[in-house]
Scaffold this motif. Structure first.
Motif, PDB file in Angstrom:
ATOM      1  N   GLU A 160      49.142  29.355 145.813  1.00  0.00           N
ATOM      2  CA  GLU A 160      49.617  30.235 144.822  1.00  0.00           C
ATOM      3  C   GLU A 160      48.613  28.915 143.740  1.00  0.00           C
ATOM      4  O   GLU A 160      47.910  29.490 142.093  1.00  0.00           O
ATOM      5  N   TRP A 161      48.373  27.585 144.006  1.00  0.00           N
ATOM      6  CA  TRP A 161      47.399  27.003 143.260  1.00  0.00           C
ATOM      7  C   TRP A 161      46.172  28.022 143.166  1.00  0.00           C
ATOM      8  O   TRP A 161      45.304  27.436 142.195  1.00  0.00           O
ATOM      9  N   LEU A 162      45.514  28.142 144.545  1.00  0.00           N
ATOM     10  CA  LEU A 162      43.976  28.882 144.494  1.00  0.00           C
ATOM     11  C   LEU A 162      44.274  30.185 143.387  1.00  0.00           C
ATOM     12  O   LEU A 162      43.490  30.825 143.171  1.00  0.00           O
ATOM     13  N   ARG A 163      45.156  30.886 143.465  1.00  0.00           N
ATOM     14  CA  ARG A 163      45.217  31.825 142.528  1.00  0.00           C
ATOM     15  C   ARG A 163      45.263  31.492 141.063  1.00  0.00           C
ATOM     16  O   ARG A 163      44.739  32.299 140.195  1.00  0.00           O
ATOM     17  N   ILE A 164      46.255  31.088 140.538  1.00  0.00           N
ATOM     18  CA  ILE A 164      46.321  29.885 139.696  1.00  0.00           C
ATOM     19  C   ILE A 164      44.825  29.553 139.246  1.00  0.00           C
ATOM     20  O   ILE A 164      43.945  29.770 137.520  1.00  0.00           O
TER      21      ILE A 164
END
Length: 317
Positions: A160-164
């Motif tokens: 999720e961090w990478l996507r954001i």
């Protein structure tokens, strides 16, 4: 030397743990440990802004202060410093304003122009992840931090961090710091390593020596005779299975003329995506074993033997 993720950070595959500085190693001993580490080719130290707030009389930041004073005194070229945010008593959590204030305080204590590698120490689900990711990205944009990373995050939250980060157009993390060693494998190998492989992230594992158990010092579950603050936690691994791991490490270490600890670090270094295991030394005499671990290359058969004998999960962590 090994590169951390997609960064330009190229280090000896060992990170010196700074958690002991200002705790079990006073300032003079810490300087001597850092001197021995750097003198032996070490160039990567790991700390956190909260080290060592748990000690009576400390308030957090003691480790960073000692490292900063050592850096100012020695001026080592190309020395890489990693630190973390979220656990300092004055800078708790990962709200944007707190991340910024904590980073500025760490830069000041360390006496550096920019933190080389900055971790979110523990996930803070009370803060929207978008806010935290944006705050970390701003630190890179503004030059306070060179690269970002995450510690103690689940695979789902890392994704999720990478996507954001991609959506916001800010820097992605380059490393993950998980609890990983020969007696604590399954969670990392099943969930974290696949994420690291997919996104070119490096692992910089902590508790690489299982709180001292993988030094061979604890051969009994009775820790009463040990003076170490971590004796009880380490002794829990002294089961028949745990001792079989120590026996295997001892034999392999003997074949390379290195210690049990060095062999354990060498196994970890050989694992997929691991860049630099973290290990600490509270005395100068312990540093040589750690450096041996960074330089010992195990054969494929030796790695396989240690992998086989360590295929178990302790009842508690």
């Amino acid at each position: 030397m090994t590169r951390i993720g997609t960064s330009s950070l190229d280090v000896l595959p060992l990170s010196l743990g700074g958690n002991v500085f200002g705790w079990t190693a006073d300032r003079d001993e810490s300087f001597a440990i850092l001197d021995a580490f750097h003198g032996g080719g070490g160039d990567f130290v790991d700390t956190a802004d909260s080290y060592s707030a748990w000690v009576d009389g400390n308030s957090g930041g003691e480790s960073e202060t000692i490292i900063g004073e050592w850096l100012a005194s020695r001026r080592p070229e190309g020395f890489v410093v990693a630190t973390k945010v979220s656990q300092h008593p004055q800078f708790s959590g990962l709200a944007a304003a707190n991340v910024r204030a904590a980073a500025e305080a760490s830069v000041s204590r360390l006496g550096v122009e920019a933190i080389d590698l900055y971790y979110a120490h523990f996930d803070d689900e009370s803060v929207p992840l978008e806010e935290t990711v944006a705050a970390f990205g701003a630190l890179v944009t503004d030059g306070l931090v060179r690269y970002t990373a995450v510690s103690n995050y689940s695979a789902e939250r890392i994704r999720e961090w990478l996507r954001i980060a991609d959506e916001l157009g800010v820097a992605r993390p380059v490393a993950i710091q998980p609890h990983y060693n020969l007696v604590h494998r399954n969670e990392v190998e099943e969930s974290i390593i696949p994420v690291a492989q997919q996104f070119d992230l490096s692992l910089v594992p902590y508790f690489s020596l299982a709180k001292g158990f993988l030094t061979g010092k604890y051969r009994s579950t009775d820790a009463s005779a040990q003076s170490s603050p971590r004796a009880g936690a380490a002794a829990q691994y002294a089961t028949s299975q745990g001792l079989a791991i120590i026996d295997a490490l001892e034999g392999i270490g003997r074949a390379h003329d290195v210690s049990i600890a060095a062999a354990a670090l060498a196994w970890l270094k050989a694992q997929h995506t691991v860049a630099a295991p973290i290990a600490s030394a509270s005395r100068v005499a312990q540093v040589a074993d750690l450096l041996d671990g960074a330089r010992t290359e195990l054969s494929a058969d030796e790695v396989a033997e240690l992998t086989r004998v360590s295929e178990w999960t302790p009842t508690s962590v």
